[in-house]
Design an enzyme around this catalytic site. Structure first.
Site, short mmCIF file in Angstrom:
data_model
loop_
_atom_site.label_atom_id
_atom_site.label_comp_id
_atom_site.label_asym_id
_atom_site.label_seq_id
_atom_site.Cartn_x
_atom_site.Cartn_y
_atom_site.Cartn_z
N ARG B 49 99.80 33.38 -69.93
CA ARG B 49 99.88 32.38 -71.00
C ARG B 49 98.47 32.02 -71.44
O ARG B 49 97.54 32.05 -70.65
CB ARG B 49 100.49 31.08 -70.47
CG ARG B 49 101.79 31.27 -69.78
CD ARG B 49 102.19 29.93 -69.17
NE ARG B 49 103.31 30.15 -68.26
CZ ARG B 49 103.89 29.19 -67.57
NH1 ARG B 49 103.46 27.94 -67.68
NH2 ARG B 49 104.90 29.46 -66.78
N ASP B 51 96.70 28.60 -73.34
CA ASP B 51 97.02 27.21 -73.70
C ASP B 51 96.92 26.96 -75.20
O ASP B 51 96.34 27.76 -75.94
CB ASP B 51 96.02 26.27 -73.01
CG ASP B 51 96.40 26.04 -71.56
OD1 ASP B 51 97.56 26.28 -71.19
OD2 ASP B 51 95.50 25.61 -70.80
N ARG B 196 88.25 27.30 -68.08
CA ARG B 196 87.76 26.11 -68.76
C ARG B 196 87.08 25.14 -67.78
O ARG B 196 86.14 24.44 -68.16
CB ARG B 196 88.90 25.42 -69.51
CG ARG B 196 89.30 26.20 -70.77
CD ARG B 196 90.62 25.76 -71.34
NE ARG B 196 90.62 24.35 -71.68
CZ ARG B 196 91.71 23.67 -72.05
NH1 ARG B 196 92.88 24.30 -72.11
NH2 ARG B 196 91.62 22.40 -72.35
#
Lengths: 255, 255
Positions: B49, B51, B196
């Site tokens: 995935r 975000d 991140r």
């Protein structure tokens, strides 16, 4: 006080720099921000117009103001009134006779191209997506004919009001980075659409639609019908404006 | 037939890759395009995935189809049904057991930072704009502690369902380009928000809020409260997914 601004904008959503009736322009947004910041209605002068959809990283703008806001703080105040796709990157006091337009001694533009079978979403706003792989060496060979002082009528859109079509191009640098090709053109001034026609012509040579020799002859013949199409606006970005001939020379930009 | 797609997307306008009820997602747009192209309702599997707001240049997707459209032509057909900010860059037939998710041996992410007093309109969609100039050498010094096989709990968002928090980071490359800094992280897999948090932590070190030694100890202590904040999504881009361990090794990505 005369103020000099360096501004960056994503031109995607604008009808270019210059105010007009039927489109939102960068000049209008900037003058509105100056009014909101200082209460003054001023007219800004840019180093030159940019067309609808063309970007700038180093557009220079000058205007006269009586504001008490110190020149170096103006960028911060103006940015609170500007949309996110326009930013004043620097503001400074300038000599009283400074004109962003008439003081400009040279400019560097970059034309960005993405080459791939499909267009690239992350570059679509800033690159011209083409679906073939140009021959960079052929483009560089052609660039050598463009560098120098020439009558650039073959690279000037019709309808231009320029008094003379003679300009000096100091450098045409072409480099590739992954699937992208960048053309950086530095000159003492540019005719209407000149950089986009240079880009379209170099691409035409790169993909075999024109030969370097044909471009050399087109320049000599000063014939716009012999050069390439005007490449689309989103690939073009005004990188830098020079106000000091020494700075140009130090970067190797001279005749 | 099993199909493997390589897709690029500008994540700005999407709630991430995975289908959800309250946001438009890339998976939804891609599955709609597959339906429009083939008449089949399929479920696509991505390498992982991404975000909301995160971009991809080399996301890999697999799905099963009975379409008569040749696999290598599918990219062209799908792109006619996709919005401009999502593009299938490549399509190919894959072995029947190929899974974009379970076959992934490694990934490279890039985190992009613009450093300047003001944010940059032309990079705002793809870069995190910070208003200080980080010390790149200090960031590189810290990156050395991150490379290797570690329990990365200190770089994992709470709420992650991962069975183990041990991962191998093959390389953290940090380079600057004009006013921008790029962090490229390659590993065998990543925890939720891991890249991140690595970016946020390296920036914190670069601007003096953390020391390299403190980050080394945070990794050892496996303590999320000792690392930096999660850097915002727009700076992140999934560059590449590797399905062949040999290819990773050839690029120097190994333990």
């Amino acid at each position: 006080m005369r103020v000099r601004l360096t501004i960056e904008y994503d031109g995607t959503n604008y009808g270019g720099w210059q105010r007009q009736h039927n489109a939102v322009t960068v000049q209008e947004k900037l003058e509105e921000a100056i009014f909101a910041s200082t209460g003054e209605r001023v007219t800004c002068t840019a180093s030159g117009r940019t067309d609808a959809g063309v970007h700038a990283m180093g557009q220079v703008v000058s205007f006269e103001t009586n504001t008490a806001i110190p020149a170096e703080k103006l960028s911060f105040v103006l940015n609170t009134h500007l949309p996110e796709d326009i930013r004043v990157m620097d503001s400074a006091a300038a000599p009283g006779d400074f004109s962003a337009r008439f003081g400009a001694k040279g400019k560097t533009y970059r034309y960005s191209i993405f080459c791939g079978r499909h267009s690239s979403p992350l570059r679509a706003r800033t690159h011209y997506c083409i679906h073939v792989q140009p021959d960079i060496e052929k483009m560089r060979e052609t660039a050598r004919f463009i560098v120098g002082t020439h009558d650039f009528r073959a690279f000037c859109a019709s309808g231009s009001a320029a008094k003379t079509t003679v300009r000096t191009v100091y450098a045409v640098e072409i480099f590739s980075e992954g699937p992208c090709i960048y053309i950086e053109v530095t000159g003492n001034g540019f005719l209407y659409n000149m950089v986009r026609i240079i880009a379209g012509t170099l691409i035409a040579v790169g993909i075999g639609k024109l030969t370097p020799e044909e471009v050399r002859r087109a320049i000599e013949a000063r014939d716009r019908t012999l050069t390439g199409v005007t490449a689309p606006p989103q690939g073009l970005c005004l990188l830098r404006v020079y106000y000091d001939e020494r700075e140009l020379a130090e970067r190797g930009y001279k005749e």
